[in-house]
Design a protein around this motif. Structure first.
Motif, PDB file in Angstrom:
ATOM      1  N   MET A 236       0.845  -1.169   0.000  1.00 50.10           N
ATOM      2  CA  MET A 236       0.000   0.000   0.000  1.00 50.10           C
ATOM      3  C   MET A 236       0.890   1.231   0.000  1.00 50.10           C
ATOM      4  O   MET A 236       1.889   1.287   0.704  1.00 50.10           O
ATOM      5  CB  MET A 236      -0.882  -0.015   1.246  1.00 50.10           C
ATOM      6  N   ARG A 237       0.521   2.222  -0.786  1.00 44.46           N
ATOM      7  CA  ARG A 237       1.256   3.489  -0.815  1.00 44.46           C
ATOM      8  C   ARG A 237       0.504   4.478   0.065  1.00 44.46           C
ATOM      9  O   ARG A 237      -0.704   4.650  -0.069  1.00 44.46           O
ATOM     10  CB  ARG A 237       1.369   4.019  -2.240  1.00 44.46           C
ATOM     11  N   ILE A 238       1.244   5.126   0.982  1.00 41.07           N
ATOM     12  CA  ILE A 238       0.643   6.138   1.844  1.00 41.07           C
ATOM     13  C   ILE A 238       1.185   7.509   1.471  1.00 41.07           C
ATOM     14  O   ILE A 238       2.251   7.631   0.861  1.00 41.07           O
ATOM     15  CB  ILE A 238       0.858   5.815   3.341  1.00 41.07           C
ATOM     16  N   TYR A 239       0.457   8.536   1.835  1.00 46.17           N
ATOM     17  CA  TYR A 239       0.718   9.908   1.417  1.00 46.17           C
ATOM     18  C   TYR A 239       0.706  10.823   2.628  1.00 46.17           C
ATOM     19  O   TYR A 239      -0.125  10.671   3.518  1.00 46.17           O
ATOM     20  CB  TYR A 239      -0.378  10.321   0.428  1.00 46.17           C
ATOM     21  N   ARG A 240       1.630  11.763   2.638  1.00 43.98           N
ATOM     22  CA  ARG A 240       1.648  12.822   3.658  1.00 43.98           C
ATOM     23  C   ARG A 240       1.952  14.143   2.972  1.00 43.98           C
ATOM     24  O   ARG A 240       2.641  14.184   1.957  1.00 43.98           O
ATOM     25  CB  ARG A 240       2.762  12.610   4.681  1.00 43.98           C
TER      26      ARG A 240
ATOM     27  N   LEU B 160       0.501   8.369  10.144  1.00 45.16           N
ATOM     28  CA  LEU B 160       1.307   8.277   8.924  1.00 45.16           C
ATOM     29  C   LEU B 160       2.789   8.535   9.188  1.00 45.16           C
ATOM     30  O   LEU B 160       3.644   7.890   8.594  1.00 45.16           O
ATOM     31  CB  LEU B 160       0.774   9.229   7.861  1.00 45.16           C
ATOM     32  N   GLY B 161       3.101   9.472  10.053  1.00 43.17           N
ATOM     33  CA  GLY B 161       4.497   9.784  10.339  1.00 43.17           C
ATOM     34  C   GLY B 161       5.239   8.669  11.027  1.00 43.17           C
ATOM     35  O   GLY B 161       6.468   8.654  11.056  1.00 43.17           O
ATOM     36  N   GLU B 162       4.534   7.704  11.585  1.00 42.56           N
ATOM     37  CA  GLU B 162       5.163   6.587  12.275  1.00 42.56           C
ATOM     38  C   GLU B 162       5.333   5.377  11.372  1.00 42.56           C
ATOM     39  O   GLU B 162       5.807   4.337  11.812  1.00 42.56           O
ATOM     40  CB  GLU B 162       4.351   6.211  13.517  1.00 42.56           C
ATOM     41  N   GLN B 163       4.917   5.487  10.124  1.00 41.65           N
ATOM     42  CA  GLN B 163       5.022   4.355   9.192  1.00 41.65           C
ATOM     43  C   GLN B 163       6.400   4.287   8.581  1.00 41.65           C
ATOM     44  O   GLN B 163       7.101   5.207   8.466  1.00 41.65           O
ATOM     45  CB  GLN B 163       3.980   4.477   8.090  1.00 41.65           C
TER      46      GLN B 163
ATOM     47  N   TYR C  11      -4.967   0.077   4.965  1.00 41.81           N
ATOM     48  CA  TYR C  11      -5.302   1.454   5.324  1.00 41.81           C
ATOM     49  C   TYR C  11      -6.314   1.514   6.461  1.00 41.81           C
ATOM     50  O   TYR C  11      -7.305   0.797   6.476  1.00 41.81           O
ATOM     51  CB  TYR C  11      -5.847   2.229   4.114  1.00 41.81           C
ATOM     52  N   ASP C  12      -6.038   2.395   7.393  1.00 45.24           N
ATOM     53  CA  ASP C  12      -6.922   2.664   8.518  1.00 45.24           C
ATOM     54  C   ASP C  12      -6.830   4.165   8.780  1.00 45.24           C
ATOM     55  O   ASP C  12      -5.727   4.684   8.974  1.00 45.24           O
ATOM     56  CB  ASP C  12      -6.465   1.878   9.744  1.00 45.24           C
ATOM     57  N   PRO C  13      -7.951   4.889   8.768  1.00 49.53           N
ATOM     58  CA  PRO C  13      -7.897   6.330   8.987  1.00 49.53           C
ATOM     59  C   PRO C  13      -7.239   6.732  10.307  1.00 49.53           C
ATOM     60  O   PRO C  13      -6.794   7.862  10.451  1.00 49.53           O
ATOM     61  CB  PRO C  13      -9.365   6.760   8.965  1.00 49.53           C
ATOM     62  N   ALA C  14      -7.159   5.817  11.258  1.00 51.34           N
ATOM     63  CA  ALA C  14      -6.549   6.124  12.553  1.00 51.34           C
ATOM     64  C   ALA C  14      -5.026   5.943  12.542  1.00 51.34           C
ATOM     65  O   ALA C  14      -4.362   6.307  13.516  1.00 51.34           O
ATOM     66  CB  ALA C  14      -7.155   5.246  13.634  1.00 51.34           C
ATOM     67  N   MET C  15      -4.460   5.400  11.438  1.00 52.00           N
ATOM     68  CA  MET C  15      -3.013   5.161  11.418  1.00 52.00           C
ATOM     69  C   MET C  15      -2.249   6.474  11.487  1.00 52.00           C
ATOM     70  O   MET C  15      -2.676   7.485  10.932  1.00 52.00           O
ATOM     71  CB  MET C  15      -2.601   4.334  10.202  1.00 52.00           C
TER      72      MET C  15
END
Length: 68
Positions: free
Chosen positions: A1-5, A65-68, A59-63
């Motif tokens: 999964m690709r995450i975005y910040r 992101l900065g800790e991934q 994906y979980d909205p509660a994750m």
């Protein structure tokens, strides 16, 4: 999964350090940086989108992101 910040901050070295820290943790720059005047504070602000591929994540909205 690709995450975005989206990283943002004042136009000073603290913003550059924030981006460098993200890059050192495996995040990749996504698109061009932004630069805008913040009329409320009377200062310039910077922004940069970053993405990261996280294997096995769901994906979980509660994750956090900065800790991934």
């Amino acid at each position: 999964m690709r995450i975005y910040r989206f990283l943002s901050g004042p136009d000073d070295s603290s913003f550059c350090h924030k981006v460098c820290l993200a890059l050192s943790k495996g995040w990749e720059l996504h698109g061009s940086p932004t630069y805008a005047f913040d009329a409320a504070s009377g200062t310039m602000r910077c922004g940069q989108a970053v993405t990261k591929e996280v294997e096995g994540a769901v994906y979980d909205p509660a994750m956090k992101l900065g800790e991934q």
